[in-house]
Write a protein that holds these residues in place. Structure first.
Motif, PDB file in Angstrom:
ATOM      1  N   ALA A 187       0.707  -1.217   0.160  1.00 42.26           N
ATOM      2  CA  ALA A 187       0.141   0.000   0.160  1.00 42.26           C
ATOM      3  C   ALA A 187       0.945   1.286  -0.153  1.00 42.26           C
ATOM      4  CB  ALA A 187      -1.069  -0.011   1.136  1.00 42.26           C
ATOM      5  N   ARG A 188       2.128   1.339   0.636  1.00 40.15           N
ATOM      6  CA  ARG A 188       2.829   2.634   0.790  1.00 40.15           C
ATOM      7  C   ARG A 188       3.390   2.659  -0.600  1.00 40.15           C
ATOM      8  NH1 ARG A 188       3.526   6.609   3.540  1.00 40.15           N
ATOM      9  NH2 ARG A 188       3.587   5.420   5.531  1.00 40.15           N
ATOM     10  N   GLN A 189       3.990   1.698  -1.292  1.00 39.63           N
ATOM     11  CA  GLN A 189       4.478   1.725  -2.634  1.00 39.63           C
ATOM     12  C   GLN A 189       3.429   2.484  -3.732  1.00 39.63           C
ATOM     13  OE1 GLN A 189       5.582  -2.595  -3.023  1.00 39.63           O
ATOM     14  NE2 GLN A 189       7.789  -1.755  -3.154  1.00 39.63           N
ATOM     15  N   ILE A 190       2.101   1.784  -3.488  1.00 43.85           N
ATOM     16  CA  ILE A 190       1.196   2.416  -4.111  1.00 43.85           C
ATOM     17  C   ILE A 190       0.736   3.821  -4.032  1.00 43.85           C
ATOM     18  CG2 ILE A 190      -1.085   2.174  -4.900  1.00 43.85           C
ATOM     19  CD1 ILE A 190      -0.939  -0.902  -4.386  1.00 43.85           C
ATOM     20  N   ALA A 191       0.819   4.218  -2.733  1.00 45.04           N
ATOM     21  CA  ALA A 191       0.513   5.635  -2.278  1.00 45.04           C
ATOM     22  C   ALA A 191       1.627   6.551  -2.667  1.00 45.04           C
ATOM     23  CB  ALA A 191       0.245   5.377  -0.729  1.00 45.04           C
ATOM     24  N   ASP A 192       2.813   6.049  -2.520  1.00 46.30           N
ATOM     25  CA  ASP A 192       4.011   6.847  -3.010  1.00 46.30           C
ATOM     26  C   ASP A 192       3.867   7.150  -4.442  1.00 46.30           C
ATOM     27  OD1 ASP A 192       5.125   6.988  -0.377  1.00 46.30           O
ATOM     28  OD2 ASP A 192       6.487   5.276  -0.688  1.00 46.30           O
ATOM     29  N   SER A 193       3.301   6.157  -5.269  1.00 44.40           N
ATOM     30  CA  SER A 193       3.425   6.234  -6.663  1.00 44.40           C
ATOM     31  C   SER A 193       2.272   7.102  -6.996  1.00 44.40           C
ATOM     32  CB  SER A 193       3.138   4.919  -7.463  1.00 44.40           C
ATOM     33  OG  SER A 193       4.401   4.229  -7.426  1.00 44.40           O
ATOM     34  N   LEU A 194       1.286   7.521  -6.231  1.00 44.93           N
ATOM     35  CA  LEU A 194       0.106   8.177  -6.458  1.00 44.93           C
ATOM     36  C   LEU A 194       0.116   9.486  -5.773  1.00 44.93           C
ATOM     37  CD1 LEU A 194      -2.554   5.491  -6.501  1.00 44.93           C
ATOM     38  CD2 LEU A 194      -1.965   6.513  -8.373  1.00 44.93           C
ATOM     39  N   SER A 195       1.251  10.092  -4.983  1.00 44.13           N
ATOM     40  CA  SER A 195       1.486  11.135  -4.300  1.00 44.13           C
ATOM     41  C   SER A 195       1.173  12.155  -4.980  1.00 44.13           C
ATOM     42  CB  SER A 195       2.608  11.287  -3.426  1.00 44.13           C
ATOM     43  OG  SER A 195       3.838  11.192  -4.334  1.00 44.13           O
ATOM     44  N   ARG A 196       1.529  12.247  -6.218  1.00 41.67           N
ATOM     45  CA  ARG A 196       1.385  13.385  -7.115  1.00 41.67           C
ATOM     46  C   ARG A 196      -0.012  13.750  -7.419  1.00 41.67           C
ATOM     47  NH1 ARG A 196       0.741  11.485 -11.959  1.00 41.67           N
ATOM     48  NH2 ARG A 196       1.930   9.526 -12.522  1.00 41.67           N
ATOM     49  N   ASP A 197      -0.958  12.821  -7.307  1.00 47.75           N
ATOM     50  CA  ASP A 197      -2.304  12.921  -7.504  1.00 47.75           C
ATOM     51  C   ASP A 197      -3.074  13.043  -6.399  1.00 47.75           C
ATOM     52  OD1 ASP A 197      -2.251  12.319 -10.364  1.00 47.75           O
ATOM     53  OD2 ASP A 197      -2.012  10.054  -9.768  1.00 47.75           O
ATOM     54  N   SER A 198      -2.560  13.567  -5.112  1.00 45.30           N
ATOM     55  CA  SER A 198      -2.977  13.722  -3.901  1.00 45.30           C
ATOM     56  C   SER A 198      -3.768  12.718  -3.571  1.00 45.30           C
ATOM     57  CB  SER A 198      -3.764  15.113  -4.094  1.00 45.30           C
ATOM     58  OG  SER A 198      -2.988  16.227  -4.421  1.00 45.30           O
ATOM     59  N   ILE A 199      -3.466  11.656  -3.407  1.00 47.24           N
ATOM     60  CA  ILE A 199      -4.128  10.386  -2.947  1.00 47.24           C
ATOM     61  C   ILE A 199      -3.486   9.900  -1.566  1.00 47.24           C
ATOM     62  CG2 ILE A 199      -4.960   7.799  -3.233  1.00 47.24           C
ATOM     63  CD1 ILE A 199      -5.119   8.689  -6.442  1.00 47.24           C
ATOM     64  N   SER A 200      -3.983  10.033  -0.650  1.00 46.37           N
ATOM     65  CA  SER A 200      -3.494   9.625   0.741  1.00 46.37           C
ATOM     66  C   SER A 200      -3.345   8.219   0.681  1.00 46.37           C
ATOM     67  CB  SER A 200      -4.232  10.345   1.871  1.00 46.37           C
ATOM     68  OG  SER A 200      -5.419   9.690   2.143  1.00 46.37           O
ATOM     69  N   LEU A 201      -2.372   7.826   1.951  1.00 44.32           N
ATOM     70  CA  LEU A 201      -2.250   6.513   2.192  1.00 44.32           C
ATOM     71  C   LEU A 201      -3.380   5.810   2.705  1.00 44.32           C
ATOM     72  CD1 LEU A 201      -0.375   4.051   2.595  1.00 44.32           C
ATOM     73  CD2 LEU A 201       0.304   4.887   4.599  1.00 44.32           C
ATOM     74  N   SER A 202      -4.287   6.630   3.497  1.00 41.53           N
ATOM     75  CA  SER A 202      -5.545   6.047   4.309  1.00 41.53           C
ATOM     76  C   SER A 202      -6.610   5.752   3.066  1.00 41.53           C
ATOM     77  CB  SER A 202      -6.006   7.149   5.179  1.00 41.53           C
ATOM     78  OG  SER A 202      -6.476   8.174   4.674  1.00 41.53           O
ATOM     79  N   ALA A 203      -6.431   6.707   2.142  1.00 41.22           N
ATOM     80  CA  ALA A 203      -7.448   6.545   0.818  1.00 41.22           C
ATOM     81  C   ALA A 203      -7.082   5.132   0.124  1.00 41.22           C
ATOM     82  CB  ALA A 203      -7.573   7.525  -0.080  1.00 41.22           C
ATOM     83  N   VAL A 204      -5.702   4.898  -0.029  1.00 45.99           N
ATOM     84  CA  VAL A 204      -5.342   3.834  -0.899  1.00 45.99           C
ATOM     85  C   VAL A 204      -5.541   2.594  -0.011  1.00 45.99           C
ATOM     86  CG1 VAL A 204      -3.241   2.632  -1.333  1.00 45.99           C
ATOM     87  CG2 VAL A 204      -3.450   5.114  -1.959  1.00 45.99           C
ATOM     88  N   TYR A 205      -5.427   2.655   1.190  1.00 49.83           N
ATOM     89  CA  TYR A 205      -5.814   1.579   2.007  1.00 49.83           C
ATOM     90  C   TYR A 205      -7.320   1.170   2.138  1.00 49.83           C
ATOM     91  CZ  TYR A 205      -1.499   0.468   4.770  1.00 49.83           C
ATOM     92  OH  TYR A 205      -0.240  -0.143   5.094  1.00 49.83           O
ATOM     93  N   ARG A 206      -7.971   2.190   2.102  1.00 48.95           N
ATOM     94  CA  ARG A 206      -9.646   1.948   2.151  1.00 48.95           C
ATOM     95  C   ARG A 206      -9.894   1.352   0.827  1.00 48.95           C
ATOM     96  NH1 ARG A 206     -10.494   6.502   3.786  1.00 48.95           N
ATOM     97  NH2 ARG A 206     -10.379   7.623   1.744  1.00 48.95           N
ATOM     98  N   ASN A 207      -9.350   1.971  -0.294  1.00 50.57           N
ATOM     99  CA  ASN A 207      -9.937   1.339  -1.687  1.00 50.57           C
ATOM    100  C   ASN A 207      -9.197   0.045  -1.639  1.00 50.57           C
ATOM    101  OD1 ASN A 207     -11.411   3.329  -3.424  1.00 50.57           O
ATOM    102  ND2 ASN A 207      -9.916   4.655  -2.298  1.00 50.57           N
ATOM    103  N   LEU A 208      -8.016  -0.184  -1.306  1.00 49.36           N
ATOM    104  CA  LEU A 208      -7.397  -1.546  -1.323  1.00 49.36           C
ATOM    105  C   LEU A 208      -8.343  -2.571  -0.795  1.00 49.36           C
ATOM    106  CD1 LEU A 208      -3.699  -0.838  -1.013  1.00 49.36           C
ATOM    107  CD2 LEU A 208      -4.897  -1.439  -3.190  1.00 49.36           C
ATOM    108  N   SER A 209      -8.849  -2.463   0.308  1.00 50.56           N
ATOM    109  CA  SER A 209      -9.614  -3.153   1.150  1.00 50.56           C
ATOM    110  C   SER A 209     -10.753  -3.633   0.141  1.00 50.56           C
ATOM    111  CB  SER A 209      -9.913  -2.762   2.148  1.00 50.56           C
ATOM    112  OG  SER A 209     -10.771  -3.363   3.260  1.00 50.56           O
ATOM    113  N   ASP A 210     -11.593  -2.490  -0.233  1.00 49.33           N
ATOM    114  CA  ASP A 210     -12.780  -2.686  -1.109  1.00 49.33           C
ATOM    115  C   ASP A 210     -12.681  -3.534  -2.146  1.00 49.33           C
ATOM    116  OD1 ASP A 210     -14.323  -1.203   0.800  1.00 49.33           O
ATOM    117  OD2 ASP A 210     -14.101   0.590  -0.278  1.00 49.33           O
ATOM    118  N   LEU A 211     -11.162  -3.311  -3.139  1.00 47.15           N
ATOM    119  CA  LEU A 211     -11.079  -3.773  -4.369  1.00 47.15           C
ATOM    120  C   LEU A 211     -10.600  -5.209  -4.117  1.00 47.15           C
ATOM    121  CD1 LEU A 211      -8.815  -0.874  -6.176  1.00 47.15           C
ATOM    122  CD2 LEU A 211     -11.326  -1.721  -6.597  1.00 47.15           C
ATOM    123  N   GLU A 212     -10.169  -5.773  -3.030  1.00 43.28           N
ATOM    124  CA  GLU A 212      -9.874  -6.983  -2.655  1.00 43.28           C
ATOM    125  C   GLU A 212     -11.053  -7.721  -2.385  1.00 43.28           C
ATOM    126  OE1 GLU A 212      -7.598  -9.849   0.626  1.00 43.28           O
ATOM    127  OE2 GLU A 212      -7.634  -7.615   1.057  1.00 43.28           O
TER     128      GLU A 212
END
Length: 130
Positions: free
Chosen positions: A26-51
């Motif tokens: 999740a950290r690697q994904i969030a770091d890659s999307l940081s320029r798009d202003s997507i927070s780590l918490s938003a990444v975690y929340r979405n990853l859980s739903d997508l799983e």
């Protein structure tokens, strides 16, 4: 009921679908999307739903507590066996013929039937063996 697609979720899905051969934290994904202003918490929340929706596969590598995610919604991934490099993390889709031969020989020799779509084999890729 259909899930509302936020811009963050849309960008995350676009990123993940462009990296189908990779397992990422999740950290690697969030770091890659940081320029798009997507927070780590938003990444975690979405990853859980997508799983839960079967779009991502979650795995833990031996000897690690890190959780890795891989996009599996593409046709190429859905029914593939995967080979994952323990050194660089690259994920390779095993050819159907090679996978079928492995599955057949395992069943014939041991009576054990492997679930192809849930199988990841770990080793070292050709690039890392050089």
């Amino acid at each position: 009921m259909a899930k509302y697609i936020t811009k963050q979720r849309e960008k995350l899905l676009s990123f993940l679908s462009a990296h189908t051969d990779e397992q990422m934290t999740a950290r690697q994904i969030a770091d890659s999307l940081s320029r798009d202003s997507i927070s780590l918490s938003a990444v975690y929340r979405n990853l859980s739903d997508l799983e839960k929706e079967g779009i991502l596969k979650r795995s833990v590598h031996e000897g690690s507590r890190e959780v890795y995610f891989q996009y599996i919604a593409s046709d190429k991934c859905k029914e593939s066996m995967h080979l994952t490099c323990r050194v660089c993390g690259k994920c390779i889709h095993m050819s159907d013929s090679d996978a079928e031969q492995l599955l057949f020989n395992t069943l014939k020799n041991t009576g054990f039937q492997i679930v192809k779509s849930e199988t990841v084999l770990y080793g070292v890729c050709a690039d890392c063996r050089k």
